[in-house]
Design a protein around this motif. Structure first.
Motif, mmCIF file in Angstrom:
data_model
loop_
_atom_site.group_PDB
_atom_site.id
_atom_site.type_symbol
_atom_site.label_atom_id
_atom_site.label_comp_id
_atom_site.label_asym_id
_atom_site.label_seq_id
_atom_site.Cartn_x
_atom_site.Cartn_y
_atom_site.Cartn_z
ATOM 1 N N MET A 1 -5.241 -4.866 -8.618
ATOM 2 C CA MET A 1 -4.802 -6.215 -8.854
ATOM 3 C C MET A 1 -5.899 -6.946 -9.641
ATOM 4 S SD MET A 1 -3.337 -8.716 -5.906
ATOM 5 C CE MET A 1 -1.591 -8.863 -6.033
ATOM 6 N N LYS A 2 -5.486 -7.641 -10.653
ATOM 7 C CA LYS A 2 -6.431 -8.373 -11.492
ATOM 8 C C LYS A 2 -6.858 -9.668 -10.806
ATOM 9 C CE LYS A 2 -5.933 -5.735 -15.198
ATOM 10 N NZ LYS A 2 -6.972 -4.976 -15.791
ATOM 11 N N ILE A 3 -8.034 -10.145 -11.181
ATOM 12 C CA ILE A 3 -8.569 -11.362 -10.578
ATOM 13 C C ILE A 3 -7.690 -12.562 -10.920
ATOM 14 C CG2 ILE A 3 -10.163 -11.951 -12.445
ATOM 15 C CD1 ILE A 3 -11.079 -12.203 -8.784
ATOM 16 N N LEU B 1 -3.871 -4.761 2.769
ATOM 17 C CA LEU B 1 -4.799 -3.890 2.067
ATOM 18 C C LEU B 1 -5.723 -3.170 3.039
ATOM 19 C CD1 LEU B 1 -4.938 -3.281 -0.877
ATOM 20 C CD2 LEU B 1 -6.653 -5.032 -1.165
ATOM 21 N N ARG B 2 -6.160 -3.867 4.086
ATOM 22 C CA ARG B 2 -7.002 -3.223 5.101
ATOM 23 C C ARG B 2 -6.261 -2.076 5.779
ATOM 24 N NH1 ARG B 2 -9.110 -8.788 6.697
ATOM 25 N NH2 ARG B 2 -11.260 -8.768 5.963
ATOM 26 N N GLU B 3 -4.974 -2.270 6.056
ATOM 27 C CA GLU B 3 -4.172 -1.218 6.669
ATOM 28 C C GLU B 3 -4.020 -0.031 5.729
ATOM 29 O OE1 GLU B 3 -0.554 -3.161 7.754
ATOM 30 O OE2 GLU B 3 -1.500 -4.315 9.364
ATOM 31 N N GLU B 4 -3.808 -0.302 4.439
ATOM 32 C CA GLU B 4 -3.691 0.775 3.456
ATOM 33 C C GLU B 4 -4.997 1.556 3.351
ATOM 34 O OE1 GLU B 4 -2.308 -0.579 -0.364
ATOM 35 O OE2 GLU B 4 -0.707 -1.758 0.550
ATOM 36 N N ILE B 5 -6.122 0.854 3.382
ATOM 37 C CA ILE B 5 -7.429 1.516 3.304
ATOM 38 C C ILE B 5 -7.629 2.426 4.514
ATOM 39 C CG2 ILE B 5 -9.920 1.106 3.453
ATOM 40 C CD1 ILE B 5 -9.428 -1.382 1.678
ATOM 41 N N ALA B 6 -7.252 1.948 5.689
ATOM 42 C CA ALA B 6 -7.385 2.771 6.895
ATOM 43 C C ALA B 6 -6.513 4.016 6.794
ATOM 44 C CB ALA B 6 -7.016 1.952 8.124
ATOM 45 N N GLU B 7 -5.316 3.862 6.271
ATOM 46 C CA GLU B 7 -4.408 5.004 6.118
ATOM 47 C C GLU B 7 -4.954 6.015 5.108
ATOM 48 O OE1 GLU B 7 -1.191 7.477 6.676
ATOM 49 O OE2 GLU B 7 -1.823 5.762 7.876
ATOM 50 N N LEU C 1 -8.882 5.023 -2.854
ATOM 51 C CA LEU C 1 -9.605 4.335 -1.787
ATOM 52 C C LEU C 1 -10.629 3.375 -2.378
ATOM 53 C CD1 LEU C 1 -10.337 3.981 1.215
ATOM 54 C CD2 LEU C 1 -11.886 5.908 0.950
ATOM 55 N N ARG C 2 -11.330 3.845 -3.372
ATOM 56 C CA ARG C 2 -12.339 3.016 -4.031
ATOM 57 C C ARG C 2 -11.721 1.779 -4.670
ATOM 58 N NH1 ARG C 2 -15.939 5.408 -8.968
ATOM 59 N NH2 ARG C 2 -17.086 3.524 -9.467
ATOM 60 N N ASN C 3 -10.590 1.970 -5.350
ATOM 61 C CA ASN C 3 -9.910 0.851 -6.002
ATOM 62 C C ASN C 3 -9.383 -0.163 -4.989
ATOM 63 O OD1 ASN C 3 -10.410 1.887 -8.541
ATOM 64 N ND2 ASN C 3 -8.468 2.976 -8.636
ATOM 65 N N LYS C 4 -8.846 0.319 -3.885
ATOM 66 C CA LYS C 4 -8.335 -0.576 -2.840
ATOM 67 C C LYS C 4 -9.469 -1.399 -2.229
ATOM 68 C CE LYS C 4 -4.024 1.012 -2.577
ATOM 69 N NZ LYS C 4 -2.866 0.248 -2.902
ATOM 70 N N ALA D 1 -12.296 -6.651 -1.826
ATOM 71 C CA ALA D 1 -13.482 -7.477 -2.056
ATOM 72 C C ALA D 1 -13.145 -8.650 -2.969
ATOM 73 C CB ALA D 1 -14.602 -6.629 -2.657
ATOM 74 N N ARG D 2 -12.349 -8.402 -3.998
ATOM 75 C CA ARG D 2 -11.939 -9.493 -4.896
ATOM 76 C C ARG D 2 -11.144 -10.552 -4.133
ATOM 77 N NH1 ARG D 2 -10.226 -5.081 -8.291
ATOM 78 N NH2 ARG D 2 -11.885 -4.616 -9.751
ATOM 79 N N MET D 3 -10.215 -10.089 -3.311
ATOM 80 C CA MET D 3 -9.385 -11.024 -2.546
ATOM 81 C C MET D 3 -10.229 -11.863 -1.596
ATOM 82 S SD MET D 3 -5.941 -9.095 -1.495
ATOM 83 C CE MET D 3 -4.886 -8.373 -2.729
ATOM 84 N N LEU D 4 -11.148 -11.225 -0.910
ATOM 85 C CA LEU D 4 -11.983 -11.959 0.041
ATOM 86 C C LEU D 4 -12.903 -12.948 -0.674
ATOM 87 C CD1 LEU D 4 -12.881 -9.128 2.568
ATOM 88 C CD2 LEU D 4 -11.183 -10.948 2.807
ATOM 89 N N THR D 5 -13.357 -12.588 -1.872
ATOM 90 C CA THR D 5 -14.185 -13.504 -2.653
ATOM 91 C C THR D 5 -13.404 -14.745 -3.039
ATOM 92 O OG1 THR D 5 -15.502 -11.667 -3.513
ATOM 93 C CG2 THR D 5 -15.568 -13.738 -4.747
ATOM 94 N N VAL D 6 -12.192 -14.556 -3.554
ATOM 95 C CA VAL D 6 -11.358 -15.682 -3.962
ATOM 96 C C VAL D 6 -10.970 -16.514 -2.741
ATOM 97 C CG1 VAL D 6 -9.136 -16.327 -4.974
ATOM 98 C CG2 VAL D 6 -10.515 -14.557 -6.040
#
Length: 66
Positions: free
Chosen positions: A1-3, A21-27, A43-46, A51-56
């Protein structure tokens, strides 16, 4: 997802997207650990998207509290 796409979301949408997204990362972590998938790049991209989402989200909350 773009910023730019992330910045268009409001606070509530960002929190729900971050939770999903956290659930997808865990899966994905589970699948990599079990050997079902070897695509570690997803996994890296997710994680970067999260991180982008939490920053915004932090930026938006800081603006709201002012």
């Amino acid at each position: 997802m773009k910023i730019a796409e992330i910045r268009k979301l409001d606070t509530k949408e960002l929190t729900t997207e971050a939770t999903k997204l956290r659930e997808e990362i865990a899966e994905i972590r589970r699948r990599v650990h079990m050997g079902e998938t070897s695509n570690v790049r997803s996994l890296r991209n997710k994680r970067k998207d999260l991180a982008r989402m939490l920053t915004v989200l932090t930026e938006q909350l800081a603006k709201e509290s002012m």
